[in-house]
Design a protein around this motif. Sequence first.
Motif, PDB file in Angstrom:
ATOM      1  N   SER A 142      26.007 -25.377   7.539  1.00 28.50           N
ATOM      2  CA  SER A 142      26.132 -25.447   8.663  1.00 28.50           C
ATOM      3  C   SER A 142      25.574 -24.036   9.604  1.00 28.50           C
ATOM      4  CB  SER A 142      27.701 -25.468   9.158  1.00 28.50           C
ATOM      5  OG  SER A 142      28.059 -25.469  10.489  1.00 28.50           O
ATOM      6  N   VAL A 143      24.750 -24.247  10.605  1.00 23.73           N
ATOM      7  CA  VAL A 143      24.273 -23.435  11.575  1.00 23.73           C
ATOM      8  C   VAL A 143      24.848 -23.063  12.774  1.00 23.73           C
ATOM      9  CG1 VAL A 143      21.874 -22.493  12.228  1.00 23.73           C
ATOM     10  CG2 VAL A 143      22.020 -23.694  10.092  1.00 23.73           C
ATOM     11  N   ASP A 144      25.106 -22.172  13.416  1.00 23.36           N
ATOM     12  CA  ASP A 144      25.850 -21.993  14.653  1.00 23.36           C
ATOM     13  C   ASP A 144      25.309 -20.529  15.182  1.00 23.36           C
ATOM     14  OD1 ASP A 144      27.232 -22.242  17.006  1.00 23.36           O
ATOM     15  OD2 ASP A 144      29.119 -21.400  16.221  1.00 23.36           O
ATOM     16  N   THR A 145      23.956 -20.693  16.009  1.00 18.06           N
ATOM     17  CA  THR A 145      23.428 -19.460  16.729  1.00 18.06           C
ATOM     18  C   THR A 145      23.628 -19.814  18.299  1.00 18.06           C
ATOM     19  OG1 THR A 145      21.413 -20.333  16.786  1.00 18.06           O
ATOM     20  CG2 THR A 145      21.814 -19.098  14.598  1.00 18.06           C
ATOM     21  N   LEU A 146      23.141 -19.063  18.969  1.00 21.97           N
ATOM     22  CA  LEU A 146      22.919 -19.281  20.415  1.00 21.97           C
ATOM     23  C   LEU A 146      22.130 -20.391  20.844  1.00 21.97           C
ATOM     24  CD1 LEU A 146      23.005 -15.580  22.007  1.00 21.97           C
ATOM     25  CD2 LEU A 146      24.875 -17.146  21.576  1.00 21.97           C
ATOM     26  N   THR A 147      20.972 -20.465  19.927  1.00 23.51           N
ATOM     27  CA  THR A 147      20.141 -21.507  20.386  1.00 23.51           C
ATOM     28  C   THR A 147      20.101 -22.756  19.459  1.00 23.51           C
ATOM     29  OG1 THR A 147      18.296 -20.560  19.029  1.00 23.51           O
ATOM     30  CG2 THR A 147      18.619 -19.919  21.633  1.00 23.51           C
ATOM     31  N   ASN A 148      20.914 -22.642  18.412  1.00 21.59           N
ATOM     32  CA  ASN A 148      20.967 -23.656  17.248  1.00 21.59           C
ATOM     33  C   ASN A 148      22.018 -24.183  16.643  1.00 21.59           C
ATOM     34  OD1 ASN A 148      19.926 -25.685  15.308  1.00 21.59           O
ATOM     35  ND2 ASN A 148      19.027 -24.090  14.050  1.00 21.59           N
ATOM     36  N   SER A 149      22.439 -25.474  16.375  1.00 17.71           N
ATOM     37  CA  SER A 149      23.776 -25.768  16.050  1.00 17.71           C
ATOM     38  C   SER A 149      23.514 -27.105  14.933  1.00 17.71           C
ATOM     39  CB  SER A 149      24.819 -26.046  16.944  1.00 17.71           C
ATOM     40  OG  SER A 149      24.494 -27.136  17.996  1.00 17.71           O
ATOM     41  N   ALA A 150      22.402 -27.297  14.769  1.00 14.04           N
ATOM     42  CA  ALA A 150      22.087 -28.276  13.730  1.00 14.04           C
ATOM     43  C   ALA A 150      22.150 -27.860  12.324  1.00 14.04           C
ATOM     44  CB  ALA A 150      20.354 -28.663  14.049  1.00 14.04           C
ATOM     45  N   ASP A 151      22.630 -28.925  11.493  1.00 16.44           N
ATOM     46  CA  ASP A 151      22.799 -28.435  10.274  1.00 16.44           C
ATOM     47  C   ASP A 151      21.359 -28.456   9.598  1.00 16.44           C
ATOM     48  OD1 ASP A 151      25.394 -28.849  10.453  1.00 16.44           O
ATOM     49  OD2 ASP A 151      25.589 -30.797   9.564  1.00 16.44           O
ATOM     50  N   LYS A 152      21.428 -27.531   8.568  1.00 17.79           N
ATOM     51  CA  LYS A 152      19.972 -27.342   7.853  1.00 17.79           C
ATOM     52  C   LYS A 152      20.028 -27.947   6.404  1.00 17.79           C
ATOM     53  CE  LYS A 152      17.621 -23.085   6.393  1.00 17.79           C
ATOM     54  NZ  LYS A 152      17.366 -21.388   6.243  1.00 17.79           N
ATOM     55  N   ARG A 153      18.896 -28.868   6.240  1.00 18.21           N
ATOM     56  CA  ARG A 153      19.103 -29.536   5.006  1.00 18.21           C
ATOM     57  C   ARG A 153      17.857 -29.246   4.091  1.00 18.21           C
ATOM     58  NH1 ARG A 153      15.222 -33.436   5.760  1.00 18.21           N
ATOM     59  NH2 ARG A 153      15.995 -34.504   3.737  1.00 18.21           N
ATOM     60  N   PHE A 154      17.009 -28.219   4.540  1.00 20.11           N
ATOM     61  CA  PHE A 154      16.141 -27.472   3.643  1.00 20.11           C
ATOM     62  C   PHE A 154      16.489 -26.054   3.398  1.00 20.11           C
ATOM     63  CE2 PHE A 154      11.956 -26.127   2.134  1.00 20.11           C
ATOM     64  CZ  PHE A 154      11.513 -26.852   1.137  1.00 20.11           C
ATOM     65  N   MET A 155      16.603 -25.648   2.360  1.00 22.49           N
ATOM     66  CA  MET A 155      16.668 -24.183   2.205  1.00 22.49           C
ATOM     67  C   MET A 155      15.991 -23.460   1.240  1.00 22.49           C
ATOM     68  SD  MET A 155      20.938 -24.342   1.836  1.00 22.49           S
ATOM     69  CE  MET A 155      20.917 -26.046   2.855  1.00 22.49           C
ATOM     70  N   LEU A 156      15.558 -22.539   0.857  1.00 20.33           N
ATOM     71  CA  LEU A 156      15.089 -21.437  -0.070  1.00 20.33           C
ATOM     72  C   LEU A 156      15.721 -20.263   0.113  1.00 20.33           C
ATOM     73  CD1 LEU A 156      11.378 -21.495  -1.420  1.00 20.33           C
ATOM     74  CD2 LEU A 156      12.865 -19.490  -1.332  1.00 20.33           C
ATOM     75  N   HIS A 157      16.320 -19.918  -1.412  1.00 17.40           N
ATOM     76  CA  HIS A 157      17.039 -18.686  -1.260  1.00 17.40           C
ATOM     77  C   HIS A 157      16.278 -17.751  -2.621  1.00 17.40           C
ATOM     78  CE1 HIS A 157      20.828 -20.837   0.163  1.00 17.40           C
ATOM     79  NE2 HIS A 157      19.990 -20.336   0.902  1.00 17.40           N
ATOM     80  N   TYR A 158      16.042 -16.573  -2.173  1.00 18.32           N
ATOM     81  CA  TYR A 158      14.939 -15.866  -2.970  1.00 18.32           C
ATOM     82  C   TYR A 158      15.966 -14.570  -3.391  1.00 18.32           C
ATOM     83  CZ  TYR A 158      11.556 -11.778  -3.605  1.00 18.32           C
ATOM     84  OH  TYR A 158      10.952 -10.689  -3.810  1.00 18.32           O
ATOM     85  N   ASN A 159      16.098 -14.194  -4.806  1.00 21.02           N
ATOM     86  CA  ASN A 159      16.660 -13.335  -5.512  1.00 21.02           C
ATOM     87  C   ASN A 159      15.918 -12.204  -5.997  1.00 21.02           C
ATOM     88  OD1 ASN A 159      19.351 -14.434  -4.542  1.00 21.02           O
ATOM     89  ND2 ASN A 159      19.111 -15.918  -6.216  1.00 21.02           N
ATOM     90  N   PHE A 160      16.126 -11.138  -5.873  1.00 17.28           N
ATOM     91  CA  PHE A 160      15.360 -10.073  -6.476  1.00 17.28           C
ATOM     92  C   PHE A 160      16.180  -8.975  -7.257  1.00 17.28           C
ATOM     93  CE2 PHE A 160      12.568  -6.116  -6.239  1.00 17.28           C
ATOM     94  CZ  PHE A 160      11.192  -6.736  -6.594  1.00 17.28           C
ATOM     95  N   PRO A 161      16.499  -9.142  -8.267  1.00 22.50           N
ATOM     96  CA  PRO A 161      17.484  -8.338  -9.096  1.00 22.50           C
ATOM     97  C   PRO A 161      16.616  -7.250  -9.548  1.00 22.50           C
ATOM     98  CG  PRO A 161      16.662 -10.137 -10.582  1.00 22.50           C
ATOM     99  CD  PRO A 161      16.251 -10.565  -9.310  1.00 22.50           C
ATOM    100  N   PRO A 162      17.514  -5.808  -9.824  1.00 25.01           N
ATOM    101  CA  PRO A 162      16.662  -4.479 -10.116  1.00 25.01           C
ATOM    102  C   PRO A 162      15.859  -4.775 -11.439  1.00 25.01           C
ATOM    103  CG  PRO A 162      18.856  -4.311 -10.233  1.00 25.01           C
ATOM    104  CD  PRO A 162      18.661  -5.696  -9.684  1.00 25.01           C
TER     105      PRO A 162
END
Length: 732
Positions: free
Chosen positions: A381-401
Amino acid sequence: MIITKEINLGQGKTISIETGRMAKQADGATVVRMGDTMVIATVVSSRKTPSVNQDFFPLQVEYREKYYAAGKFPGGFFKREARPSEKEILSARLIDRALRPLFPNGYYHETQVIINVISSDQQNDADVLGGLAASAAIMVSDIPFENAMSEVRVGRVNGLFIINPTIDELEGSDIDISIGGTTDTICMLEGEMQEISEAEMLEAIKFGHEAIKKLCQLQNELAEEVAKAKRPFTPLQVPAELSEYVKSACESSLKELAYKPLAKEVRADETKAIYSETVKKAIEHFSAAFGPEALAADPSKALCLNEHIIEEEIHSVEKKVMRRMILDDGKRLDGRNLEQVRPITIELGVIPRAHGSALFTRGETQALVAVTLGTKKDAQSVDTLTNSADKRFMLHYNFPPFSVGEVGRLGSTGRREIGHGNLAERSIKMVAPGEQEFPYTVRIVSEILESNGSSSMASVCGGTLALMDGGVPLKKPVSGIAMGLIKDGEEYAVLSDILGNEDHLGDMDFKVAGTRDGITACQMDIKIDGLDYHILENALAQARRGRFHILDKMEEAIPASREELAQYAPRLTAIQVPVESIGLIIGKGGETIRSITEETGAEINIEDDGTVTIACSSNEGTKAAVEIIKALIAKPEVGTIYVGKVRDVRDELGAFVEFIPKTDGLVHISEISKERVAKVSDHLKVGDRIKVKLVDIRKDPRTGKTRFALSMKAVDEEPANGTEAGAAPENN
């Protein structure tokens, strides 16, 4: 005194900059407006002299969108803006990356830039206006900053470039690129595009730069009118004798080391040994050379005994040695030539329970990428000033030490991780299937296990491979590469697939991702003034060759997306039901839909238009859920055979059977068997599932209720090729 400057950029885009009305106690403050979108930017820089041991610029850039700006309430229990959203963090990074290299060398005073969006017309995005406002605030302050910077967004609709397109215009644009620059050069860009060519990319950058020049001129005019004197600033001057001694003590050793192609850890250990030896020699030398009287007479000589200053001078020698090796010999730290890409290995399906996975290794950079497929309920669920559409494609990046051999604290996701993940996400998103073709929510997670340059581009390659391994029907595979630049006067060298040291000691980090048909995303940061367009053109052409080489390796591993989804991925089945039947499927308080989920293990989503999407990892669960839903909305038909459940048994009357959900009928004692039945409970028990045939429908004249007459006996008389409602056809 309130001063306002305004400029018309054409295409109905007018921007104004005002100072002197708000936040007058800040070192500098401006309000920028475009349409009804307004941002206020403030800057304050500490006057406290930084320590001589400080070697970084503590610049903090914060971008915040206030919900009142659009007449909205923040979500959540507290109804107050709290930690920054992903959009705010990404916007702050865009501004930070463009501003940071423009401050004077050696300016290490703590500086804070805060940009607040105070009005939003929900059409003009405020992020690039924030970059303009931040630069203008610094220009009208007394902080040393001579080069005005401006940011613009470039779109292209129907073949025509647009400066700062509106949200509606971006819907039809095949380019969305944010550009930051000065009058003389481009210093930052980031964006996504629909497989455009390198020539089109260059054209878009040039178009944006023309608008940037006008906005920079507007800032210069504003600063001249404000006429605020700049505070005195003199960078730390290192004694010449220290620079000369350090160079003579370590240049040959560093040069010899630079020409050895070594692993990252080995090089780091040998470099550390040279640093330690040089620092020790320098302190011994200058301790003997300068007595207490000499230090008292000239305090600057104490810098020659400062370990940190000595290490900085060694670093300068190391940087020069590496750069000259590349420029003079075309040779790099790991022995490659300028265009060579490091060796690539690819393993697919390495995580058995994931819905797609890949291990992508390029040199000493390695990304383990996993894909998870979900339903619409899993969308973000995305709620910004210009966008409230649901996000159905996402990529999460993790950089452990541990990926760089360090010990570090694990906390919340860092800004760098969010930025790198967003770049990789934008790169692949352009080739992802549409919702109609592939109605899944897709989450990609990239775990960086090793890093020595360009882990974000490894995430692009690994993400593409993991999706293909999982059977996601990508339009085309995407690869990414990071380019570097070494420039000294008129000499320059463009590097493909840069190492961490080449990024750190070089002048440019330019990441390009795309398919064989064009660029899908890019990100560039420049550390020097005067980037020529012909250098950028060469870098884009070289990046294209590198991308194609990586695509060749990826296609060797998996030529196309697998035809089937992974074993444990949910299968989505869509059926259409009458809109008036939606309530029947959901039931009172969601009781019915929950019971279907519990019984079948399937997740069910219902759209307002009557589209029912069933998600289940097993075909059996999907089939059972479809049957139940069809039975729920089915209308009883005489002559149809049903599989029902005995709800009540009356020994002298018969049995009441639920033959479709929420609908019972009576199997009279005479209709149970061809043989005489003396006692119903001898043949049926509550909970039994039995086949019954609907033989009659009539209305009770006393109550007006509809009565359903069922027969078990008639089922036995039915021909073998009959079909059942509420179950799969037996001979289908």
